[in-house]
Design a protein around this motif. Structure first.
Motif, PDB file in Angstrom:
ATOM      1  N   ASP A 285      82.642 -46.570  87.890  1.00  0.00           N
ATOM      2  CA  ASP A 285      82.234 -45.306  88.500  1.00  0.00           C
ATOM      3  C   ASP A 285      82.811 -44.126  87.713  1.00  0.00           C
ATOM      4  N   TRP A 286      84.053 -44.277  87.284  1.00  0.00           N
ATOM      5  CA  TRP A 286      84.713 -43.248  86.486  1.00  0.00           C
ATOM      6  C   TRP A 286      83.984 -43.040  85.160  1.00  0.00           C
ATOM      7  N   LEU A 287      83.551 -44.147  84.545  1.00  0.00           N
ATOM      8  CA  LEU A 287      82.800 -44.049  83.293  1.00  0.00           C
ATOM      9  C   LEU A 287      81.484 -43.307  83.490  1.00  0.00           C
ATOM     10  N   LEU A 288      80.831 -43.553  84.612  1.00  0.00           N
ATOM     11  CA  LEU A 288      79.563 -42.877  84.903  1.00  0.00           C
ATOM     12  C   LEU A 288      79.756 -41.379  85.085  1.00  0.00           C
ATOM     13  N   ARG A 289      80.834 -41.005  85.766  1.00  0.00           N
ATOM     14  CA  ARG A 289      81.008 -39.596  86.136  1.00  0.00           C
ATOM     15  C   ARG A 289      81.657 -38.752  85.042  1.00  0.00           C
ATOM     16  N   PHE A 290      82.546 -39.355  84.250  1.00  0.00           N
ATOM     17  CA  PHE A 290      83.333 -38.546  83.322  1.00  0.00           C
ATOM     18  C   PHE A 290      83.246 -38.961  81.854  1.00  0.00           C
ATOM     19  N   TYR A 291      82.751 -40.172  81.573  1.00  0.00           N
ATOM     20  CA  TYR A 291      82.756 -40.662  80.199  1.00  0.00           C
ATOM     21  C   TYR A 291      81.355 -40.764  79.592  1.00  0.00           C
ATOM     22  N   GLN A 292      80.361 -40.239  80.286  1.00  0.00           N
ATOM     23  CA  GLN A 292      79.000 -40.133  79.765  1.00  0.00           C
ATOM     24  C   GLN A 292      78.350 -41.487  79.504  1.00  0.00           C
ATOM     25  N   PHE A 293      78.757 -42.505  80.254  1.00  0.00           N
ATOM     26  CA  PHE A 293      78.112 -43.814  80.168  1.00  0.00           C
ATOM     27  C   PHE A 293      76.913 -43.855  81.105  1.00  0.00           C
ATOM     28  N   LYS A 294      75.939 -44.684  80.757  1.00  0.00           N
ATOM     29  CA  LYS A 294      74.812 -44.978  81.630  1.00  0.00           C
ATOM     30  C   LYS A 294      75.036 -46.348  82.269  1.00  0.00           C
ATOM     31  N   VAL A 295      74.401 -46.558  83.415  1.00  0.00           N
ATOM     32  CA  VAL A 295      74.599 -47.823  84.137  1.00  0.00           C
ATOM     33  C   VAL A 295      74.241 -49.014  83.258  1.00  0.00           C
ATOM     34  N   ASP A 296      73.106 -48.930  82.537  1.00  0.00           N
ATOM     35  CA  ASP A 296      72.648 -50.064  81.739  1.00  0.00           C
ATOM     36  C   ASP A 296      73.577 -50.389  80.578  1.00  0.00           C
ATOM     37  N   GLU A 297      74.448 -49.469  80.218  1.00  0.00           N
ATOM     38  CA  GLU A 297      75.433 -49.759  79.180  1.00  0.00           C
ATOM     39  C   GLU A 297      76.603 -50.553  79.747  1.00  0.00           C
ATOM     40  N   ILE A 298      76.861 -50.377  81.024  1.00  0.00           N
ATOM     41  CA  ILE A 298      78.006 -51.048  81.666  1.00  0.00           C
ATOM     42  C   ILE A 298      77.602 -52.409  82.213  1.00  0.00           C
ATOM     43  N   VAL A 299      76.486 -52.439  82.933  1.00  0.00           N
ATOM     44  CA  VAL A 299      75.940 -53.685  83.484  1.00  0.00           C
ATOM     45  C   VAL A 299      74.434 -53.699  83.258  1.00  0.00           C
ATOM     46  N   ASN A 300      73.879 -54.876  83.026  1.00  0.00           N
ATOM     47  CA  ASN A 300      72.440 -54.998  82.802  1.00  0.00           C
ATOM     48  C   ASN A 300      71.991 -56.396  83.213  1.00  0.00           C
ATOM     49  N   ASP A 301      70.770 -56.761  82.865  1.00  0.00           N
ATOM     50  CA  ASP A 301      70.261 -58.072  83.268  1.00  0.00           C
ATOM     51  C   ASP A 301      71.056 -59.216  82.645  1.00  0.00           C
ATOM     52  N   THR A 302      71.562 -58.986  81.431  1.00  0.00           N
ATOM     53  CA  THR A 302      72.361 -60.028  80.766  1.00  0.00           C
ATOM     54  C   THR A 302      73.758 -60.126  81.362  1.00  0.00           C
ATOM     55  N   TYR A 303      74.331 -58.972  81.696  1.00  0.00           N
ATOM     56  CA  TYR A 303      75.669 -58.911  82.303  1.00  0.00           C
ATOM     57  C   TYR A 303      75.571 -58.157  83.630  1.00  0.00           C
ATOM     58  N   PRO A 304      75.059 -58.824  84.698  1.00  0.00           N
ATOM     59  CA  PRO A 304      74.842 -58.127  85.977  1.00  0.00           C
ATOM     60  C   PRO A 304      76.118 -57.798  86.743  1.00  0.00           C
ATOM     61  N   ASP A 305      77.212 -58.461  86.388  1.00  0.00           N
ATOM     62  CA  ASP A 305      78.480 -58.223  87.081  1.00  0.00           C
ATOM     63  C   ASP A 305      79.558 -57.797  86.089  1.00  0.00           C
ATOM     64  N   LEU A 306      80.481 -56.991  86.573  1.00  0.00           N
ATOM     65  CA  LEU A 306      81.574 -56.505  85.733  1.00  0.00           C
ATOM     66  C   LEU A 306      82.538 -57.646  85.408  1.00  0.00           C
ATOM     67  N   ASP A 307      83.139 -57.542  84.255  1.00  0.00           N
ATOM     68  CA  ASP A 307      84.129 -58.531  83.823  1.00  0.00           C
ATOM     69  C   ASP A 307      85.405 -58.324  84.631  1.00  0.00           C
ATOM     70  N   ILE A 308      85.815 -59.333  85.351  1.00  0.00           N
ATOM     71  CA  ILE A 308      87.009 -59.225  86.183  1.00  0.00           C
ATOM     72  C   ILE A 308      88.282 -59.167  85.343  1.00  0.00           C
ATOM     73  N   GLU A 309      88.256 -59.804  84.179  1.00  0.00           N
ATOM     74  CA  GLU A 309      89.458 -59.941  83.370  1.00  0.00           C
ATOM     75  C   GLU A 309      89.824 -58.661  82.617  1.00  0.00           C
TER      76      GLU A 309
END
Length: 419
Positions: A285-309
């Motif tokens: 969420d922080w990346l979306l609001r302040f680091y100019q990331f788009k959702v599809d760069e963080i998660v997408n069909d290949t990586y639908p969930d965030l890396d827990i590690e």
């Protein structure tokens, strides 16, 4: 303060603790003669002010009786729990007495729904209206708007509350219908729209008339429960991104699902809340609001969930080795923000500092760059360290996730915000 009210307080404060959608950023109420309390952009619910001071508020429900039977809620109609209801007068007096004792500096007010949404909303509005107009309470007030309440009541609430919130709870309407069949997205998004209209209309009126009243000056927020349904992080973040496109949405809060109703077979059998996943969502969420990331760069069909590690920013960098290494002395601000170990302030200082001389590793450390991460993704004046392309993403991941041989308390969640 009599014993009856104190007993109600214990019950209703306990019932309110599961709602995390509260913050006081975005408002400023300076001290006024004849008024009590103040709020100056501070955090609430034991958050911290810019000077490091802890800020507290009374976080309470008007009642924990509810006509709804939502599977995930401790206050659901079918639960056999202690119930209590404060009168408007009791709530107002409780708030004032707590402030005068220096226990609180603000109020977070929510409620179960009794009779119907309008009846409940009317009582909530009466409470904060009395605090403002009768007792001249000038502290921060965050009030939960009741889904399904009329626009007139939402508009009135916005005149006295600093922030209004309506919780989505479940990020998918089909899932919501399963866990809370008496609710739908329309009942949630309609009051959100009322709040947005009120804030924007107030802003226009204040352009013409400086004395025009402010409407919910701290905007609105919402909350989503994480882990109660099969929704992926991709689903959650796409909804969050859409909400942030609305000009008045300030924060989306994520609450790890707490299995308070383990007997309901519609809910997952979790032993404990997914706290690490919750933390990763806040980082994304922080990346979306302040680091100019788009959702599809963080998660997408290949990586639908965030890396827990690892945190989402490092995860993106390891998936895109072709973007690195970045030359600290030449890269633009947007690219600096994408380097693991470089935060917003560090990137801003780098942009200014390199005008005067080329930066090296020692200067970067003084600026605040986390070199343990950044050294593999950058080049600078002198940096004799192998980059991600020389080490390989897989090997670098192992290096950065290697745990130190130290004892930690597994019961505690260690939150590390990405930079």
């Amino acid at each position: 303060m009599n014993e009856t009210v104190l007993e109600k307080l214990k019950v209703l404060a306990e019932s309110a603790k599961y709602d995390v959608s509260c913050a006081s950023s975005g408002t400023s109420r300076s001290h006024k003669n004849g008024s009590i309390g103040s709020a100056a952009g501070w955090g609430i619910c034991h958050s911290f002010a810019e000077d490091g001071r802890c800020i507290s508020l009374l976080k309470i429900m008007l009642t924990n009786y509810c006509i709804y039977d939502c599977a995930y809620c401790i206050n659901r109609r079918s639960n056999d729990i202690r119930r209590a209801t404060l009168s408007v007068t009791e709530l107002v007096n409780l708030t004032i007495e707590f402030y005068r004792r220096n226990y609180i500096e603000g109020l977070f007010l929510s409620s179960g729904v009794v009779r119907n949404p309008d009846y409940t909303m009317e009582r909530l509005v009466k409470a904060i209206k009395d605090l403002r107009l009768i007792y001249h309470f000038n502290g921060y007030i965050h009030m939960k708007s009741i889904p399904g309440a009329s626009q007139e009541l939402v508009n009135e609430a916005g005149l006295y509350a600093d922030r209004l919130s309506v919780n989505i709870e479940i990020p998918n309407e089909k899932s919501l219908q399963i866990l809370a069949p008496e609710k739908d997205f329309q009942s949630v998004f309609t009051p959100m729209r009322y709040i947005q209209q009120g804030v924007l209309q107030s802003a226009e009126e204040r352009k013409r008339f400086r004395s025009a009243p402010r409407f919910a000056p701290a905007g609105q927020s919402t909350q989503m429960i994480v882990g109660a349904t099969a929704d992926t992080d991709k689903d959650i973040l796409h909804l969050s991104s859409a909400l942030y496109q609305r000009p008045t949405m300030k924060r989306v809060y994520y609450s790890g699902f707490i299995p308070v109703n383990s007997y309901d077979n519609r809910l997952p059998a979790l032993k404990q809340p997914p706290l690490v996943r919750e933390n990763r969502l806040y980082q994304a969420d922080w990346l979306l609001r302040f680091y100019q990331f788009k959702v599809d760069e963080i998660v997408n069909d290949t990586y639908p969930d965030l890396d827990i590690e690892i945190d989402p920013k490092l995860s993106w960098a390891l998936r895109h080795p072709e973007k690195f290494p970045v030359d600290i002395n030449k890269a633009d601000y947007e690219m600096l923000l994408r380097v693991p170990g470089i935060g917003i302030k560090s990137a801003q200082i780098i942009i200014v500092s390199r005008r005067y001389s080329n930066l090296g590793s020692e200067q970067l450390k003084k600026i605040g760059v986390v070199m343990k991460k950044a050294q593999y993704f950058i080049t600078c004046r002198e940096l004799p360290v192998k980059t991600i392309n020389e080490v390989s993403p897989e090997a670098l991941r192992q290096i950065l996730t290697k745990k130190a041989n130290t004892k930690t308390d597994d019961r505690q969640l260690i939150i590390q915000f990405q930079e």
